[in-house]
Design a protein around this motif. Sequence first.
Motif, PDB file in Angstrom:
ATOM      1  N   TYR A  59     105.060  40.291 -10.755  1.00 40.47           N
ATOM      2  CA  TYR A  59     105.337  40.206 -12.465  1.00 40.47           C
ATOM      3  C   TYR A  59     107.079  40.310 -12.129  1.00 40.47           C
ATOM      4  CZ  TYR A  59     101.258  42.911 -14.436  1.00 40.47           C
ATOM      5  OH  TYR A  59      99.775  43.292 -14.933  1.00 40.47           O
TER       6      TYR A  59
ATOM      7  N   TYR B  60     110.507  39.671 -14.903  1.00 36.00           N
ATOM      8  CA  TYR B  60     110.766  39.865 -16.153  1.00 36.00           C
ATOM      9  C   TYR B  60     112.157  39.427 -16.247  1.00 36.00           C
ATOM     10  CZ  TYR B  60     106.358  42.459 -17.240  1.00 36.00           C
ATOM     11  OH  TYR B  60     105.174  42.275 -17.197  1.00 36.00           O
TER      12      TYR B  60
ATOM     13  N   GLN C 109     115.281  40.398 -17.765  1.00 39.08           N
ATOM     14  CA  GLN C 109     116.745  41.512 -19.062  1.00 39.08           C
ATOM     15  C   GLN C 109     118.132  41.155 -19.011  1.00 39.08           C
ATOM     16  OE1 GLN C 109     116.649  45.938 -17.492  1.00 39.08           O
ATOM     17  NE2 GLN C 109     116.014  46.139 -20.310  1.00 39.08           N
TER      18      GLN C 109
ATOM     19  N   LEU D 159     112.834  43.758 -21.627  1.00 38.74           N
ATOM     20  CA  LEU D 159     112.056  42.979 -20.611  1.00 38.74           C
ATOM     21  C   LEU D 159     111.549  41.678 -21.222  1.00 38.74           C
ATOM     22  CD1 LEU D 159     112.947  45.998 -19.216  1.00 38.74           C
ATOM     23  CD2 LEU D 159     110.465  45.281 -18.221  1.00 38.74           C
TER      24      LEU D 159
ATOM     25  N   PHE E 212     109.799  38.545 -20.508  1.00 37.32           N
ATOM     26  CA  PHE E 212     108.679  38.251 -19.608  1.00 37.32           C
ATOM     27  C   PHE E 212     108.514  36.455 -18.745  1.00 37.32           C
ATOM     28  CE2 PHE E 212     104.079  37.888 -17.445  1.00 37.32           C
ATOM     29  CZ  PHE E 212     103.674  36.214 -17.889  1.00 37.32           C
TER      30      PHE E 212
ATOM     31  N   LEU F 119     114.402  41.863 -12.764  1.00 42.34           N
ATOM     32  CA  LEU F 119     113.456  42.745 -12.379  1.00 42.34           C
ATOM     33  C   LEU F 119     112.089  42.021 -11.710  1.00 42.34           C
ATOM     34  CD1 LEU F 119     113.685  45.525 -15.603  1.00 42.34           C
ATOM     35  CD2 LEU F 119     114.111  45.214 -12.791  1.00 42.34           C
TER      36      LEU F 119
ATOM     37  N   GLU G  86      96.510  48.491 -15.910  1.00 46.58           N
ATOM     38  CA  GLU G  86      97.027  49.220 -14.375  1.00 46.58           C
ATOM     39  C   GLU G  86      98.498  49.326 -14.496  1.00 46.58           C
ATOM     40  OE1 GLU G  86      94.341  48.673 -11.437  1.00 46.58           O
ATOM     41  OE2 GLU G  86      95.974  50.354 -11.220  1.00 46.58           O
ATOM     42  N   LYS G  87      99.425  50.494 -13.885  1.00 45.28           N
ATOM     43  CA  LYS G  87     100.652  50.727 -14.593  1.00 45.28           C
ATOM     44  C   LYS G  87     101.388  49.621 -13.371  1.00 45.28           C
ATOM     45  CE  LYS G  87     100.748  54.812 -11.395  1.00 45.28           C
ATOM     46  NZ  LYS G  87     101.251  55.584 -11.456  1.00 45.28           N
ATOM     47  N   LEU G  88     102.646  49.378 -13.798  1.00 46.19           N
ATOM     48  CA  LEU G  88     103.180  48.554 -13.070  1.00 46.19           C
ATOM     49  C   LEU G  88     104.203  49.130 -12.379  1.00 46.19           C
ATOM     50  CD1 LEU G  88     101.905  46.865 -14.662  1.00 46.19           C
ATOM     51  CD2 LEU G  88     104.533  45.811 -15.081  1.00 46.19           C
TER      52      LEU G  88
ATOM     53  N   PHE H 127     108.230  48.901 -10.786  1.00 48.35           N
ATOM     54  CA  PHE H 127     109.438  47.904 -11.124  1.00 48.35           C
ATOM     55  C   PHE H 127     109.617  48.184  -9.590  1.00 48.35           C
ATOM     56  CE2 PHE H 127     109.215  45.474 -14.958  1.00 48.35           C
ATOM     57  CZ  PHE H 127     108.069  46.328 -15.259  1.00 48.35           C
ATOM     58  N   GLY H 128     110.334  47.483  -9.200  1.00 46.20           N
ATOM     59  CA  GLY H 128     112.162  47.202  -7.965  1.00 46.20           C
ATOM     60  C   GLY H 128     113.286  47.445  -8.783  1.00 46.20           C
ATOM     61  N   SER H 129     114.171  47.857  -7.943  1.00 54.64           N
ATOM     62  CA  SER H 129     115.678  48.061  -9.314  1.00 54.64           C
ATOM     63  C   SER H 129     116.157  46.663  -9.651  1.00 54.64           C
ATOM     64  CB  SER H 129     116.336  48.428  -8.278  1.00 54.64           C
ATOM     65  OG  SER H 129     115.966  50.112  -7.797  1.00 54.64           O
TER      66      SER H 129
END
Lengths: 116, 112
Positions: A33, A35, A37, A43, A45, A91, A103-105, A107-109
């Motif tokens: 994904y 996103y 911000q 967030l 999409f 993100l 499913e849980k996501l 994330f990167g920083s």
Amino acid sequence: GAGVSQSPSNKVTEKGKDVELRCDPISGHTALYWYRQSLGQGLEFLIYFQGNSAPDKSGLPSDRFSAERTGGSVSTLTIQRTQQEDSAVYLCASSHGAFATNEKLFFGSGTQLSVL
Amino acid sequence: SQKIEQNSEALNIQEGKTATLTCNYTNYSPAYLQWYRQDPGRGPVFLLLIRENEKEKRKERLKVTFDTTLKQSLFHITASQPADSATYLCALDGSNTGKLIFGQGTTLQVKP
């Protein structure tokens, strides 16, 4: 890898230039994904890749935005002719399942993009 | 139109109290809802998932409820600590395709 990796962590560019943001998802994760911000906001999409299916591009704000995912792994988000309103944190997230509902996501920083 | 709404104002509470955050949605019928925590300068981190057939789910000091009639989820942190200070985001899959849509988040500040 150990987690979702994004590069660069910060990008400063001039209005009108093109930028490429990279995301390395967790190995074996089939869903990816993007996103956006903005400061103090939630967030937004942008785009969703799920396995070999056609990506869901419904969140891309304009045709200046595009994304690719090569070999089912690394993804690149490209913004052409950047505008000041493109300034935000971008993100990337990935999730495991072949059919990634519930499913849980992970994330990167993020990449902080600043358009001057 | 479809919306996910969370308390836009920051929530300030005293250490030891229970924090309650709200997530309301309209024109969605999600099969599940997720909660994430986000610290400044970091990506969100998954906390809990609750399915439509589950009224409540707990994890340590966290509790989530899901009322599909009210179209609302409540997120509780009991015995709150200053380290719980962060922004909390709810997310749902409105199309049952795996595409997660997020609320704007509520910032929690726990004062010692």
